[in-house]
Structure formats: C-alpha cells, structure tokens
Motif scaffolding. Sequence first.
Motif, mmCIF file in Angstrom:
data_model
loop_
_atom_site.group_PDB
_atom_site.id
_atom_site.type_symbol
_atom_site.label_atom_id
_atom_site.label_comp_id
_atom_site.label_asym_id
_atom_site.label_seq_id
_atom_site.Cartn_x
_atom_site.Cartn_y
_atom_site.Cartn_z
ATOM 1 N N PHE A 191 3.186 -8.498 -22.621
ATOM 2 C CA PHE A 191 2.094 -8.418 -21.653
ATOM 3 C C PHE A 191 2.521 -8.956 -20.290
ATOM 4 O O PHE A 191 2.287 -8.319 -19.258
ATOM 5 C CB PHE A 191 0.885 -9.211 -22.162
ATOM 6 N N THR A 192 3.145 -10.131 -20.290
ATOM 7 C CA THR A 192 3.562 -10.726 -19.011
ATOM 8 C C THR A 192 4.648 -9.891 -18.342
ATOM 9 O O THR A 192 4.663 -9.753 -17.111
ATOM 10 C CB THR A 192 4.056 -12.166 -19.219
ATOM 11 N N ARG A 193 5.534 -9.310 -19.146
ATOM 12 C CA ARG A 193 6.583 -8.459 -18.571
ATOM 13 C C ARG A 193 5.975 -7.221 -17.927
ATOM 14 O O ARG A 193 6.349 -6.828 -16.815
ATOM 15 C CB ARG A 193 7.588 -8.066 -19.647
ATOM 16 N N SER A 194 5.030 -6.583 -18.620
ATOM 17 C CA SER A 194 4.371 -5.394 -18.077
ATOM 18 C C SER A 194 3.536 -5.735 -16.846
ATOM 19 O O SER A 194 3.516 -4.973 -15.871
ATOM 20 C CB SER A 194 3.479 -4.754 -19.150
ATOM 21 N N LEU A 195 2.865 -6.891 -16.896
ATOM 22 C CA LEU A 195 2.054 -7.312 -15.757
ATOM 23 C C LEU A 195 2.926 -7.560 -14.531
ATOM 24 O O LEU A 195 2.619 -7.093 -13.424
ATOM 25 C CB LEU A 195 1.269 -8.575 -16.111
ATOM 26 N N GLY A 196 4.018 -8.279 -14.721
ATOM 27 C CA GLY A 196 4.920 -8.547 -13.600
ATOM 28 C C GLY A 196 5.516 -7.268 -13.039
ATOM 29 O O GLY A 196 5.628 -7.112 -11.812
ATOM 30 N N SER A 197 5.871 -6.335 -13.930
ATOM 31 C CA SER A 197 6.427 -5.063 -13.474
ATOM 32 C C SER A 197 5.400 -4.277 -12.671
ATOM 33 O O SER A 197 5.721 -3.712 -11.608
ATOM 34 C CB SER A 197 6.891 -4.253 -14.684
ATOM 35 N N SER A 198 4.155 -4.244 -13.137
ATOM 36 C CA SER A 198 3.096 -3.507 -12.435
ATOM 37 C C SER A 198 2.819 -4.107 -11.060
ATOM 38 O O SER A 198 2.666 -3.373 -10.074
ATOM 39 C CB SER A 198 1.816 -3.511 -13.273
ATOM 40 N N VAL A 199 2.771 -5.431 -10.999
ATOM 41 C CA VAL A 199 2.526 -6.095 -9.711
ATOM 42 C C VAL A 199 3.680 -5.815 -8.747
ATOM 43 O O VAL A 199 3.467 -5.509 -7.567
ATOM 44 C CB VAL A 199 2.334 -7.606 -9.922
ATOM 45 N N GLY A 200 4.908 -5.912 -9.251
ATOM 46 C CA GLY A 200 6.065 -5.667 -8.392
ATOM 47 C C GLY A 200 6.091 -4.246 -7.858
ATOM 48 O O GLY A 200 6.359 -4.014 -6.679
ATOM 49 N N ILE A 201 5.808 -3.267 -8.730
ATOM 50 C CA ILE A 201 5.780 -1.871 -8.296
ATOM 51 C C ILE A 201 4.707 -1.655 -7.237
ATOM 52 O O ILE A 201 4.936 -0.974 -6.226
ATOM 53 C CB ILE A 201 5.540 -0.951 -9.510
ATOM 54 N N SER A 202 3.538 -2.245 -7.438
ATOM 55 C CA SER A 202 2.444 -2.093 -6.467
ATOM 56 C C SER A 202 2.822 -2.671 -5.112
ATOM 57 O O SER A 202 2.562 -2.059 -4.064
ATOM 58 C CB SER A 202 1.180 -2.774 -6.997
ATOM 59 N N ILE A 203 3.455 -3.834 -5.136
ATOM 60 C CA ILE A 203 3.841 -4.489 -3.877
ATOM 61 C C ILE A 203 4.849 -3.637 -3.116
ATOM 62 O O ILE A 203 4.702 -3.389 -1.909
ATOM 63 C CB ILE A 203 4.419 -5.890 -4.156
ATOM 64 N N TYR A 204 5.877 -3.149 -3.809
ATOM 65 C CA TYR A 204 6.922 -2.392 -3.114
ATOM 66 C C TYR A 204 6.455 -0.997 -2.717
ATOM 67 O O TYR A 204 6.933 -0.443 -1.716
ATOM 68 C CB TYR A 204 8.189 -2.332 -3.969
ATOM 69 N N MET A 205 5.520 -0.412 -3.468
ATOM 70 C CA MET A 205 4.940 0.858 -3.035
ATOM 71 C C MET A 205 4.145 0.664 -1.745
ATOM 72 O O MET A 205 4.196 1.503 -0.834
ATOM 73 C CB MET A 205 4.033 1.427 -4.133
ATOM 74 N N PHE A 206 3.430 -0.452 -1.659
ATOM 75 C CA PHE A 206 2.693 -0.756 -0.427
ATOM 76 C C PHE A 206 3.652 -0.968 0.742
ATOM 77 O O PHE A 206 3.416 -0.474 1.856
ATOM 78 C CB PHE A 206 1.839 -2.013 -0.638
ATOM 79 N N ILE A 207 4.751 -1.676 0.473
ATOM 80 C CA ILE A 207 5.745 -1.913 1.529
ATOM 81 C C ILE A 207 6.352 -0.597 1.996
ATOM 82 O O ILE A 207 6.535 -0.367 3.206
ATOM 83 C CB ILE A 207 6.839 -2.868 1.014
ATOM 84 N N GLN A 208 6.656 0.295 1.051
ATOM 85 C CA GLN A 208 7.230 1.585 1.421
ATOM 86 C C GLN A 208 6.286 2.387 2.302
ATOM 87 O O GLN A 208 6.701 2.994 3.295
ATOM 88 C CB GLN A 208 7.589 2.361 0.142
ATOM 89 N N GLU A 209 5.006 2.393 1.956
ATOM 90 C CA GLU A 209 4.015 3.122 2.763
ATOM 91 C C GLU A 209 3.901 2.516 4.159
ATOM 92 O O GLU A 209 3.798 3.242 5.159
ATOM 93 C CB GLU A 209 2.659 3.092 2.058
#
Length: 227
Positions: free
Chosen positions: A120-138
């Motif tokens: 759960f924590t691994r998936s949560l951290g991965s989801s948060v990281g992806i969201s952050i970097y997708m926002f940065i890319q945009e």
Amino acid sequence: MAATPLISIQLEAVLNNPASHVGYLLIPRGLASIVSMIFMPALMRRINAKSLVMMGFGLYALGTYLLGQQSYVDIPLTTLWVATAFQGMATAFFFVPLSVVAYRTLETSLAQQASGIFNFTRSLGSSVGISIYMFIQEALQQKHWNRLSSTIYPTQSSFTRWAQTEALSGESARTLSQAAQWILRPTEMLSYANTYFLISMTMLSGLLLAALLLSSQGRKRHVISHH
C-alpha cells in the motif's frame, strides 16, 4: 518510478506511436528487469541489501538522465532502449532488496499484514510521485510555450519565409494555427526532457542520502565495537 508512465505517454501522445508499438519499444526495460531479478538472489548473497538499493538509485538516475538528453524532435532509438534498460534493472535493485529488508525481522504471523502495508505504501508513494512530476511536466510545457511563442511575430521576415514555404498567407487564422502547431512539439519535448532531468537529480539525491546514512551507521558500529 515516475519516469515509467511519463515515457509511455510521451511515446504515444507526443511522438504519435500507436499503443501496440509503444509496448514493443519498451521491451528492453522488461527484459532487463527480468534478467536482473533472476540474478538478484546471487547478488544479495554477496552484496549488502542497502548497497543494492543504492545501486538501484544510481541506475535509475542514469537511465532517466539519458532520456533527458533527447532532441527537440525525437528520441533516438538506441538512447531509448539503453535508458529504459537501465530503468528496468533499477526496479529489480529497488524492490527485491527492499522486500527482503522489510520482512527480515518480522515474525511469520505478521507477514500478511506487513505485505499489505508495504504494498500500500509503495503504491501510494508511486502515485503521489507520478502526480507531482506530471504536474511539473505540464507547468514546464506551459513555460516553454510562452517563451517560444513570444519570439514569433507575423511581421518577421523569417515568419514570412516560413509561411511562403508552407503555402500560407499573411496573418490569417490558418497561418497562425499552423505556427502554433509548429512550436507545440518542441515545447512538449523540452518539458519532458527537463522533467526527466529533474527526476534523475532526485534519484541522485536519494543515492547520496542513502550513502550518508550507511556511512553514519558504519561509524556508530565502529564506536560501539571499541567500547
């Protein structure tokens, strides 16, 4: 692992590859991950698990840095394969040793609960990281769009020559629309390249932090052994 979904999106949405072709392009990453996992038990008998995780940080940083060296137009196929292969190797160096370290000191009766929490924590951290970097890319894409579009004026001689080459006329809506499409791809490619570079620097920071932690733990053991 935020670069994993980013490269898939870039290959399909920006470079116009069909989804099936994207899968073929990313085969080296999967093969590298499989081969690394096969040899991981042998490596863990010889190398400390924490050191293997650090190697994972380094491999992922290297692979993502290579992706960040792409041109404004395309990603060379060799660069893509080598970079994603490094990323695939890194996943094995991350998750296999981490799982061993996480469960090493637990009682057998707690294994199922620990597995659920760990995943759960691994998936949560991965989801948060992806969201952050997708926002940065945009955000970076918008920044590059504003910068590049501000340098283009219909009155420029270079703009006029380009319009004539494309059989377009003056300041018509069609001409301006084509000009906007012309600078769209470079802004997208630049934003992805910058995001990959930022991810690689983040992984490198994690590597340095892990090295400092291992060094401090080693000094503590040395002091305790002398007492």
